[in-house]
Design a protein around this motif. Sequence first.
Motif, PDB file in Angstrom:
ATOM      1  N   ALA A 198       3.809 -42.789  -1.735  1.00  0.00           N
ATOM      2  CA  ALA A 198       4.020 -43.086  -0.320  1.00  0.00           C
ATOM      3  C   ALA A 198       3.165 -44.260   0.117  1.00  0.00           C
ATOM      4  CB  ALA A 198       3.710 -41.859   0.523  1.00  0.00           C
ATOM      5  N   HIS A 199       3.783 -45.135   0.893  1.00  0.00           N
ATOM      6  CA  HIS A 199       3.049 -46.233   1.525  1.00  0.00           C
ATOM      7  C   HIS A 199       2.858 -45.941   3.017  1.00  0.00           C
ATOM      8  CE1 HIS A 199       3.314 -48.612  -2.111  1.00  0.00           C
ATOM      9  NE2 HIS A 199       4.604 -48.343  -2.178  1.00  0.00           N
ATOM     10  N   ARG A 200       3.867 -45.296   3.608  1.00  0.00           N
ATOM     11  CA  ARG A 200       3.729 -44.848   4.996  1.00  0.00           C
ATOM     12  C   ARG A 200       3.135 -43.436   4.966  1.00  0.00           C
ATOM     13  NH1 ARG A 200       9.478 -46.505   7.620  1.00  0.00           N
ATOM     14  NH2 ARG A 200      10.216 -46.189   5.506  1.00  0.00           N
ATOM     15  N   LEU A 201       1.880 -43.340   5.261  1.00  0.00           N
ATOM     16  CA  LEU A 201       1.162 -42.069   5.090  1.00  0.00           C
ATOM     17  C   LEU A 201       1.620 -41.009   6.083  1.00  0.00           C
ATOM     18  CD1 LEU A 201      -2.458 -43.369   4.402  1.00  0.00           C
ATOM     19  CD2 LEU A 201      -0.560 -43.013   2.823  1.00  0.00           C
ATOM     20  N   SER A 202       2.312 -41.415   7.131  1.00  0.00           N
ATOM     21  CA  SER A 202       2.802 -40.435   8.106  1.00  0.00           C
ATOM     22  C   SER A 202       3.874 -39.540   7.507  1.00  0.00           C
ATOM     23  CB  SER A 202       3.372 -41.160   9.331  1.00  0.00           C
ATOM     24  OG  SER A 202       4.431 -42.029   8.948  1.00  0.00           O
ATOM     25  N   THR A 203       4.475 -39.952   6.386  1.00  0.00           N
ATOM     26  CA  THR A 203       5.576 -39.182   5.793  1.00  0.00           C
ATOM     27  C   THR A 203       5.080 -38.093   4.848  1.00  0.00           C
ATOM     28  OG1 THR A 203       5.807 -40.736   3.936  1.00  0.00           O
ATOM     29  CG2 THR A 203       7.087 -41.199   5.931  1.00  0.00           C
ATOM     30  N   ILE A 204       3.781 -38.052   4.537  1.00  0.00           N
ATOM     31  CA  ILE A 204       3.315 -37.092   3.527  1.00  0.00           C
ATOM     32  C   ILE A 204       2.206 -36.181   4.089  1.00  0.00           C
ATOM     33  CG2 ILE A 204       4.001 -38.352   1.462  1.00  0.00           C
ATOM     34  CD1 ILE A 204       0.460 -38.692   2.564  1.00  0.00           C
ATOM     35  N   GLN A 205       2.213 -36.006   5.380  1.00  0.00           N
ATOM     36  CA  GLN A 205       1.170 -35.166   5.969  1.00  0.00           C
ATOM     37  C   GLN A 205       1.295 -33.707   5.538  1.00  0.00           C
ATOM     38  OE1 GLN A 205       0.675 -35.665  10.206  1.00  0.00           O
ATOM     39  NE2 GLN A 205       0.976 -37.886  10.105  1.00  0.00           N
ATOM     40  N   TYR A 209      -5.419 -44.359   6.268  1.00  0.00           N
ATOM     41  CA  TYR A 209      -4.471 -43.779   7.225  1.00  0.00           C
ATOM     42  C   TYR A 209      -4.576 -44.479   8.583  1.00  0.00           C
ATOM     43  CZ  TYR A 209      -1.982 -40.251   9.976  1.00  0.00           C
ATOM     44  OH  TYR A 209      -1.094 -39.618  10.812  1.00  0.00           O
ATOM     45  N   ASN A 210      -5.775 -44.635   9.048  1.00  0.00           N
ATOM     46  CA  ASN A 210      -5.972 -45.239  10.377  1.00  0.00           C
ATOM     47  C   ASN A 210      -5.592 -46.723  10.390  1.00  0.00           C
ATOM     48  OD1 ASN A 210      -6.848 -42.929  11.743  1.00  0.00           O
ATOM     49  ND2 ASN A 210      -8.963 -43.198  11.014  1.00  0.00           N
ATOM     50  N   SER A 211      -5.710 -47.381   9.226  1.00  0.00           N
ATOM     51  CA  SER A 211      -5.385 -48.811   9.180  1.00  0.00           C
ATOM     52  C   SER A 211      -3.910 -49.069   9.461  1.00  0.00           C
ATOM     53  CB  SER A 211      -5.748 -49.392   7.810  1.00  0.00           C
ATOM     54  OG  SER A 211      -4.925 -48.850   6.805  1.00  0.00           O
ATOM     55  N   GLN A 212      -3.064 -48.050   9.235  1.00  0.00           N
ATOM     56  CA  GLN A 212      -1.639 -48.225   9.483  1.00  0.00           C
ATOM     57  C   GLN A 212      -1.306 -48.157  10.971  1.00  0.00           C
ATOM     58  OE1 GLN A 212       0.851 -45.739   7.083  1.00  0.00           O
ATOM     59  NE2 GLN A 212      -0.002 -46.505   5.159  1.00  0.00           N
ATOM     60  N   PHE A 213      -2.236 -47.734  11.772  1.00  0.00           N
ATOM     61  CA  PHE A 213      -1.962 -47.611  13.207  1.00  0.00           C
ATOM     62  C   PHE A 213      -2.827 -48.552  14.034  1.00  0.00           C
ATOM     63  CE2 PHE A 213      -1.128 -43.575  11.102  1.00  0.00           C
ATOM     64  CZ  PHE A 213       0.205 -43.371  11.443  1.00  0.00           C
TER      65      PHE A 213
END
Length: 597
Positions: free
Chosen positions: A552-559, A592-596
């Motif tokens: 996963a690159h979009r970490l929101s998808t693997i919570q 994780y936070n860097s994506q937002f």
Amino acid sequence: MPVNTNTGRRKLSEKTDKPRDTRFVLKRLWLYIYQYKWLLALAIILTIASNMFALIGPMLSGYAIDAIEPGKGFVVFKTVFYYSAWMIGFYIVSSILSYILSVMMIRLTQKIVRKMREDVFTKLVELPVSYFDRNQAGDIISKISYDIDTINTSLSTDVVQICASVITVVGSLIMMIVISPQLVLVMLVTIPLSLLYTRYMAKKVRPLFRRRSAKLGELNGFVEEMVSGQKTIKAYAAENTVVERFDKINKETVDAYYTAEYYGSMTGPTVNFINNLSLSLITVFGAILYLNRAMTLGNISSFVQYSRKFSGPINEVANIISELQSAAAAAERVFKLIDEQPESPDRDEAKELNSVKGDVVIEGVTFGYLPDKVIIKNLFLHAKPGSLTAIVGPTGGGKTTIINLLMRFYDVWEGKILVDGTETRDLTRESLRKAYAMVLQDTWLFAGTIFDNIAYGKEDATMEEVVAAAKMAGIHSYIKRLPMGYDTIVNEDGLNISKGQKQLLTIARAMLLDAKMLILDEATSNVDTRTEIKIQKAMRKLMEEKTCFVIAHRLSTIQGADNILVIDQGNVVEQGTHKELMEQKGFYYKLYNSQFE
């Protein structure tokens, strides 16, 4: 049991471009030709017969000339017409046999080329993934198309020409000895010159043609890459840069062609000059023998014709030497591919992976693609049956490498990977890979119907099963809107549908398989957010009771993952659930936070 690291690395470094000698290449070609030995035997018979009939002509011509009495102008026309008629008859028969031979050789060479292409393609299927990582697609295609076509041309024309030349040279020499052994001595001066020069040029020219073939493969590889990347090139307005790179490679290729053809073309004219020198000497000494009544005009005429037949084939062989060298270089490239080491065979005691539970353990695995560059270092992981393991980390950290090792696209250097308690090297590759369903970021569709593409991994799939998989992937409604539904033809690589739709089709393909383990490499990267939500919901249903590995690159998808593996520079720097890793406020927390931000 861990493998010896040095052995694994040594195998990677054993690749060599050492040229094979001509005898090796000819021996390999002969093995292909010998498979059709009866056609070859018939071709040889036709070659001998055709050339023998043609060799009778000059002798009959001499008999006809001897029917002319010098000085008186008296001609026995009955004798002239008699021998002329026989000459015409023999030449007609020779021409008919030559025509039949040409047709037969075309048929024979097509069979050989077909078998050669089958062997090359079969080898490509057997080769490990590492081979395709090392070699350009265009260069591989060049070998299976251009190089084999070059061999085909040489076999269908040059080989016949050489066989005919041998027969003509031997037959002409015998006839010349019968007519005048004295004049044959004249040719003993020029023949060695022709042979020595031809042999010298053959050694000099072959490396040039080998370089020419290699440069053409490089050019094809570059063009294939640029054609497939046209959108990116235009998006970055890099047309001028690409053209400059192409011009450089194209110039190198043209220079290689010119050099090879230049030196190859020198052989024919030089040998032709030597043969003409021989003819001049024959004319002078023949006149002397005629004045001494040692030869008739007919004998001289026949001898001159036989000398032309004798020297002509030598000259022709010299002219086609460049084509033969080109074919030898092409054959060397083809045989080198055929001789590539396939994937290492399964161990003798390897067993089938049946009744898969999906318990995957990675113990102390170390691996790298190059002998001096380690990607994964001492990796440990335990994925329990039915669990979801997410693999995250920066680009180049080794995420995809883990998938390559799980599927045994590569074997580990140290450590071991176990599935249901059995090391993967003790399992057959086929059963191991069938235990996984894969959806990769780089989608692949082949030219065929949508039904065939979805059912690719399950040959006996029914329409109901395919439709059900398409519905789960959220692509069914789109397919039904197409004019021919599931019978719609997808262009090669799916160029007539969008990337998102291609991704949905590959997801449907994975859903159709009854695999207990699932690998997803950023499978929703090419779809919009709304579609992604639908796919995630379908994926959760698909992943029930299956062991899943998700890059996963979009970490929101693997919570919701059971275990998140954080990889950085080949090391597992953190491991745990999303909640646990966020509480640690370490590498994952920052990622994780860097994506937002």
